[in-house]
Design a protein around this motif. Sequence first.
Motif, mmCIF file in Angstrom:
data_model
loop_
_atom_site.group_PDB
_atom_site.id
_atom_site.type_symbol
_atom_site.label_atom_id
_atom_site.label_comp_id
_atom_site.label_asym_id
_atom_site.label_seq_id
_atom_site.Cartn_x
_atom_site.Cartn_y
_atom_site.Cartn_z
ATOM 1 N N SER A 1 73.212 75.870 91.636
ATOM 2 C CA SER A 1 73.581 74.845 92.616
ATOM 3 C C SER A 1 72.380 74.084 93.168
ATOM 4 O O SER A 1 72.488 72.904 93.498
ATOM 5 N N ALA A 2 71.236 74.716 93.242
ATOM 6 C CA ALA A 2 70.067 74.026 93.790
ATOM 7 C C ALA A 2 69.313 73.232 92.726
ATOM 8 O O ALA A 2 68.545 72.322 93.045
ATOM 9 N N SER A 3 69.555 73.565 91.464
ATOM 10 C CA SER A 3 68.740 72.945 90.411
ATOM 11 C C SER A 3 69.517 71.982 89.523
ATOM 12 O O SER A 3 68.937 71.288 88.704
ATOM 13 N N ALA A 4 70.854 71.936 89.695
ATOM 14 C CA ALA A 4 71.661 71.053 88.839
ATOM 15 C C ALA A 4 72.282 69.942 89.667
ATOM 16 O O ALA A 4 72.466 70.078 90.882
ATOM 17 N N VAL A 5 72.604 68.867 89.002
ATOM 18 C CA VAL A 5 73.226 67.737 89.696
ATOM 19 C C VAL A 5 74.087 66.974 88.691
ATOM 20 O O VAL A 5 73.862 67.069 87.478
ATOM 21 N N SER A 6 75.077 66.256 89.211
ATOM 22 C CA SER A 6 75.913 65.445 88.314
ATOM 23 C C SER A 6 75.823 63.975 88.714
ATOM 24 O O SER A 6 75.423 63.639 89.845
ATOM 25 N N VAL B 1 78.677 64.907 84.624
ATOM 26 C CA VAL B 1 79.139 63.574 85.030
ATOM 27 C C VAL B 1 80.050 63.679 86.267
ATOM 28 O O VAL B 1 79.619 63.442 87.388
ATOM 29 N N ASN B 2 81.323 64.037 86.044
ATOM 30 C CA ASN B 2 82.260 64.119 87.177
ATOM 31 C C ASN B 2 82.421 65.535 87.721
ATOM 32 O O ASN B 2 83.156 65.731 88.697
ATOM 33 N N GLY C 1 64.103 66.017 90.386
ATOM 34 C CA GLY C 1 63.845 67.436 90.178
ATOM 35 C C GLY C 1 65.062 68.280 89.847
ATOM 36 O O GLY C 1 64.936 69.483 89.620
ATOM 37 N N ARG C 2 66.228 67.674 89.813
ATOM 38 C CA ARG C 2 67.442 68.450 89.493
ATOM 39 C C ARG C 2 67.942 68.061 88.099
ATOM 40 O O ARG C 2 67.936 66.887 87.726
ATOM 41 N N LYS C 3 68.407 69.067 87.392
ATOM 42 C CA LYS C 3 68.753 68.846 85.986
ATOM 43 C C LYS C 3 70.150 68.235 85.862
ATOM 44 O O LYS C 3 71.128 68.797 86.356
ATOM 45 N N LEU C 4 70.180 67.110 85.179
ATOM 46 C CA LEU C 4 71.432 66.390 84.971
ATOM 47 C C LEU C 4 71.997 66.673 83.582
ATOM 48 O O LEU C 4 73.213 66.639 83.377
#
Lengths: 308, 223
Positions: free
Chosen positions: A192-197, A182-183, A153-156
């Motif tokens: 911060s709640a919806s994105a991820v690396s 990526v890094n 559910g988090r946007k990469l």
Amino acid sequence: MTVAQNTVTPAMLRARIVGSEQTPRLGLSAADSEIILRLGGHVGSEIECYSVLGRAMEQARAHIRMAEQAGRTAAGGTVILADCLAGSKGRFTRNWHAPIGGIWGCLLLPDGLLDRARMLLPLTLGMACCEMVREQGISQAAVRWVNDVLVDGRKLAGFLVEGYRAPLSGENWFLLGFGINVNNTTFPAELSASAVSLSQLLGRSLDLPALTASFLARLAWNIGLLLYQEQQDLMVLPDDSGPACHLVLDRWRSLSDTLGRRVLYGYNVEQQPQYRARVVDIRPDGALVMRLDDGHCLTEYSGEVRYC
Amino acid sequence: MSEQIDFDEIFARYRSDPYEYVDVRAAHTGRVALRVQEGDVVAAPSGEWDQIPGTRLFEITRERNTKPVSAKTNGTVSFLAGELEGQFVEAGTRLLTIRHPLKKKEIIEGILKEVLDLFPAPERAKYFFALDIQSRIEKKGARSIVIRPGDEIIIMSLMKRDTPVYYSGKPGVIYSVYFEPGVSVAQGAPLIGVCSEEKLPLIQKIITKVKADWDKFGSSESD
């Protein structure tokens, strides 16, 4: 001038393609796979690496204009990479955070596609990224229509294709913008709640140039697949019958979790959500078919969805 | 826009026959099963998102794949190619005609479409004005925006692919806007209607005259 850190060369990309992409896939013969690799072989024919840019799309436009002014044409398949983007933006008026550590860039492709392939072109970006991410062991990565890549559910990663007409020649180009976390591990508060690396997911830093080469190699394959499908369509379509070859969509389906999902749809879904529906099909041209609560179906050719 | 247009003739035409005749043709080859009869009243799509199809007009079957075709506009079936029932037809064959009653607003738009330079949609897609044009429209209104050939005026959005659309008609002001952000436009349908600045008063005169004539005409149709 600062030296770019995410430095990828055409030779690195070729080695990546020869090293792992040349195995037959999707049930295709070795000969067909070779054709697909050849058709996508122009991706990364030239790669420009920068430490910082405003927007990669703007640099791509400048690159095309400068080539024209020098009396030549920009090389199709040119890739522009930047360690970070100072003026990046998402669709509409959204922010796109592009600090050091991500894969930020743009691919320049001349517009020589037929209608259906043109429609499906944006899908290839999400497919390539999702394949690359799954290769890192993140099997739950999936594509959300059209081409966002999400993990739990988090946007990469996010992608955007823009058209551009060269001012002197009038040649039309596609600028395929890509942004993959990526890094980089910190995001603005609103993301911060919806994105991820990737490094957050894996708990370690990754070799950014190697990963970029992997993404571009898979993009080369998927664009080759699109062109191969176009060839097949032309060979088997003597009249107005529907397309017979669905290689790109079949692959997209295998990477996406959108089919069957209940979604909120809107052209700009965050600012102007329109309706809730269940996704029931994706058409041969990539359009999304959704069933509303009253049982009637709508087909959308653009816009975006959020799962709900 | 031509000065040679005979406005009286156009008005007279709409006055004597305030209908639009919409031909419905076979989109592709196939065997046809008609579902309406001449004189039938047909409904247009409805619902908040036009998700409820209009009246089923016919089905066309090719290679065991049956495709239903529904009315896109309301009206009455004024012509039906009944002899083609159950027959195999070529793409483009006229199967029926819907006589659509025009409202005052549609008549004004119809006349304007005859006198404005129409700029068509290059593909079936969603369209929005380029940021620069949009901000100028918000400040001054569309009818004060002069556009020239080569200007990037509209962005076409299709499958998350945004393509600038460059204006290629005669210079002029954006008089009519036929698209709404977020709503699909069919390929070839007009996006905007443009007229030269000096002809703006003439356009206004047309609209005033249509409104006045319509009231004199005393039609029961409302806008």
